[in-house]
Design a protein around this motif. Structure first.
Motif, PDB file in Angstrom:
ATOM      1  N   GLN A  91       0.807  -0.709   0.063  1.00  0.00           N
ATOM      2  CA  GLN A  91      -0.158  -0.065  -0.280  1.00  0.00           C
ATOM      3  C   GLN A  91       1.241   1.504  -0.242  1.00  0.00           C
ATOM      4  O   GLN A  91       0.442   2.548   0.371  1.00  0.00           O
ATOM      5  N   ARG A  92       2.289   1.071  -0.399  1.00  0.00           N
ATOM      6  CA  ARG A  92       3.217   2.510  -0.640  1.00  0.00           C
ATOM      7  C   ARG A  92       4.212   2.476  -1.076  1.00  0.00           C
ATOM      8  O   ARG A  92       3.899   0.808  -1.748  1.00  0.00           O
ATOM      9  N   GLY A 112       8.968   9.864   1.708  1.00  0.00           N
ATOM     10  CA  GLY A 112       8.135   8.767   1.570  1.00  0.00           C
ATOM     11  C   GLY A 112       9.362   7.439   0.411  1.00  0.00           C
ATOM     12  O   GLY A 112       9.049   6.555   0.987  1.00  0.00           O
TER      13      GLY A 112
END
Length: 331
Positions: free
Chosen positions: A144-145, A269
Motif C-alpha cells: 500500500q505504499r 516517503g
C-alpha cells in the motif's frame, strides 16, 4: 470487528455478519467495502500448535504479492540509481514514469512473490560498489505504499586495469520472515554439539529472488590545474557530517534551502529514516543548484534553521571553511 473513522473504539460485528463455516470455507457478510483484514495469531515457539488449513491459506492469500523489481540510473548522472519494488500490475507504468523523469536502464525483473513487511536486502556483485554515503541497501515491502530506494553507486578501480567500467549484477535477497533469537540459536547449536552430530542445525537464510545487470561508467577523478587545489573541494564533502548532525531537523533545513512541502514529502516517503532523508535532500539541492550550491549557502541555511551548532561543528572539523571565510573578508 469494525470501527468508525476518527475513533478508537472497535465493535464486534460477528453476530451482524452472519458467519457460515464449513471444512473448506468461511463466509460472512459486510455492509460496506473493507480495506484490511487483520488476523491476530499467538505463536508459542516452545510448544507449536497446528494453525489449521483455512486460516493458513487465508494468511498466505492476504499477505502474498507478485512483485517486480525496477533498477534505473539517471542519464545526467550515471552514478545515481533508483530501485523500486512494485506490484506486478503496476511495474510497467512505474518503469515508464521513471523513464520520463530522465532515467534509463533494463526492463523490470520477472515476477517474484513477497509477503507484506518482507525485508529485501540488495547486494552488488562485480567491480561496482555502493558509495559510502548511500543509504542502507534495503527495502521493506508494503503493497500500500511506495517502495523506492535512491542509491549512489560507483565503479571500483580494477587492479592493473585503470579506467575499467563497473559491471556486475544487482541481487535481491528476501530476508527470513522468522528471526531466531540469538540465545535460542546458541542453545540449539550447543545441543547439536553435545549429541556429537557434525551437521549444524539449519536456520533461515536469505533467499535469492532475482538479479538485474548494472553498468557504471568509470569516471577519472578531476584534478585541478591550480597548485595545491583540493579535488574534493565541492560542497558534497560536507554532506556526511551535516546529515549526521542535522538528522531529525532535516525538514527545517530543507525549507531554508528552498524546498517546497511536496518535495520534502516525496523525500520522506522514499527513505526509511531521517538521516537518509537528510542526505537525499542535500543531493537533490546540489543537483538543482549546481555550482550555486556552496558551503556558504548551506551554512546560511543552517543558521536560519536555528542549527548554529552544526555550523560551528563544520568550522571545527573543516579548517578550510574558516580559511575561506577569512580570505573572503580580506578581499
Amino acid at each position: 470487528m469494525s470501527y468508525e473513522k476518527g475513533t478508537e473504539d472497535w465493535i464486534d460485528e460477528t453476530e451482524n455478519s452472519n458467519p457460515r463455516e464449513s471444512d473448506e470455507v468461511v463466509e460472512f457478510e459486510v455492509s460496506h467495502c473493507t480495506r484490511w483484514i487483520v488476523i491476530i495469531v499467538t505463536d508459542d515457539f516452545d510448544d507449536p500448535k497446528e494453525f489449521g488449513p483455512i486460516p493458513l491459506k487465508l494468511c498466505r492469500w492476504l499477505q502474498n504479492r507478485d512483485v517486480q523489481f525496477i533498477l534505473l540510473q539517471r542519464e545526467v548522472n550515471t552514478n545515481e540509481f533508483v530501485i523500486e519494488c512494485a506490484l506486478e500490475e503496476d511495474a510497467k507504468s512505474k518503469h515508464e514514469e521513471l523513464l520520463q523523469k530522465g532515467y534509463q536502464g533494463p526492463v523490470p525483473t520477472g515476477s517474484v512473490k513477497l509477503f507484506e513487511g518482507q525485508r529485501v536486502e540488495i547486494s552488488l556483485l562485480g567491480n561496482v560498489s555502493m558509495a559510502p554515503f548511500s543509504p542502507k541497501p534495503q527495502i521493506t515491502f508494503h503493497s500500500q505504499r511506495s517502495n523506492l530506494l535512491h542509491m549512489q553507486v560507483m565503479a571500483l578501480e580494477a587492479k592493473g586495469q585503470p579506467g575499467l567500467d563497473g559491471k556486475g549484477n544487482t541481487s535481491f535477497f528476501a530476508s527470513p520472515r522468522v528471526e531466531v533469537p540469538r540465545e535460542k540459536e546458541q542453545h540449539v547449536r550447543a545441543a547439536v554439539a553435545l549429541k556429537g552430530n557434525e551437521a549444524v542445525s539449519e536456520f533461515p537464510k536469505p533467499k535469492l529472488l532475482c538479479q538485474l545487470p548494472i553498468h557504471v561508467p568509470y569516471k577519472t577523478p578531476k584534478v585541478s590545474s591550480e597548485p595545491g587545489a583540493d579535488a574534493s573541494k565541492g560542497v558534497e564533502k560536507y554532506f556526511y557530517y551535516v546529515k549526521e548532525e542535522v538528522s531529525t531537523d532535516w525538514g527545517d533545513l530543507a525549507f531554508h534551502l528552498g524546498f517546497k512541502w511536496a518535495d520534502t514529502a516525496n523525500i520522506a516517503g522514499r527513505n526509511r529514516d531521517d538521516k537518509s532523508r537528510c542526505m537525499d535532500m542535500l543531493w537533490e539541492w546540489k543537483k538543482r543548484e549546481g555550482d550555486a550550491a556552496t558551503i556558504e549557502v548551506l551554512m546560511e541555511a543552517l543558521s536560519e534553521a536555528e542549527l548554529q551548532s552544526v555550523v560551528d561543528g563544520l568550522k571545527n572539523k573543516y579548517p578550510d571553511i574558516v580559511a575561506s571565510e577569512e580570505q573572503g573578508e580580506k578581499e
